[in-house]
Design a protein around this motif. Structure first.
Motif: not given
Length: 207
Positions: A179-189
């Motif tokens: 599993d290759f995963r990105l989780a930003t947690g927000d939509g900032i920067l």
């Protein structure tokens, strides 16, 4: 110069000032060559071996070609996480991004097998934000995920191709999901270019 002048089994291969060793056949030399190799690129825009989930309407995993402004380690295609229209991972509606690309493989029941891939990552370098992780999840039988890579803490040199190599001995004889995963947690920067992965392979390493 990749600084390998004495090894007759390799030669330097440099692209855009990034150098690495490339194995070559040298008659009469005792060279070690990996065997039983399974490879996967994304040529022709194919991602059939991958299950792509999550993301938003505009920011998600999808094959992207260099002809459309993407990047590739080998060939003309790679798997990209971002918005191909803006070449960022910023959702226009300010949504957080949580997207996973899953590759299912069967690890041979023998020691010495390896998983490798190339990645190009341009996300926030703050160690508390935008973690990009790679985990191996045994599915036959099901067991807890094992994280094998994380871009946190910040490893330096964002926006360059990086080679990652993972031993698979603990998963021998198992079917696993990578599993290759990105989780930003927000939509900032989220104005970096995002993530590319390319040239995945499993193979039996040299003894």
């Amino acid at each position: 110069d990749a600084k390998d002048p004495l090894d007759v089994c390799t030669r330097d291969k440099c692209t855009n000032r990034q150098c690495a060793f490339q194995r070559v056949y040298t008659p009469g030399a005792s060279c070690c060559y990996p065997v039983d190799t399974t490879t996967f690129g994304f040529e022709g825009g194919q991602a059939g071996a991958f299950f792509l989930t999550g993301g938003t309407e505009t920011v998600r995993w999808a094959p992207l070609s260099t002809a459309l402004g993407g990047k590739a380690h080998g060939g003309q295609w790679s798997l990209y996480l971002g918005d191909p229209a803006t070449h960022t991972y910023q959702d226009p509606g300010g949504l957080a991004v949580d997207a996973t690309a899953t590759w299912t493989i069967e690890v041979p029941d023998a020691a010495g097998y390896l998983l490798e891939w190339w990645q190009w990552v341009d996300v926030e370098t703050d160690p508390t934000r935008d973690p990009f992780t790679v985990s191996i999840v045994p599915v036959e039988p099901v067991e807890a995920a094992v994280e094998v890579f994380s871009n946190k803490p910040f490893y330096g040199y964002p926006g360059t191709w990086r080679h990652v190599l993972v031993p698979l001995d603990e998963f021998a004889g198992r079917v696993v999901q990578v599993d290759f995963r990105l989780a930003t947690g927000d939509g900032i920067l989220n104005d970096g270019e995002g993530i590319y992965i390319d040239d995945l392979a499993t193979f039996k390493g040299c003894d």
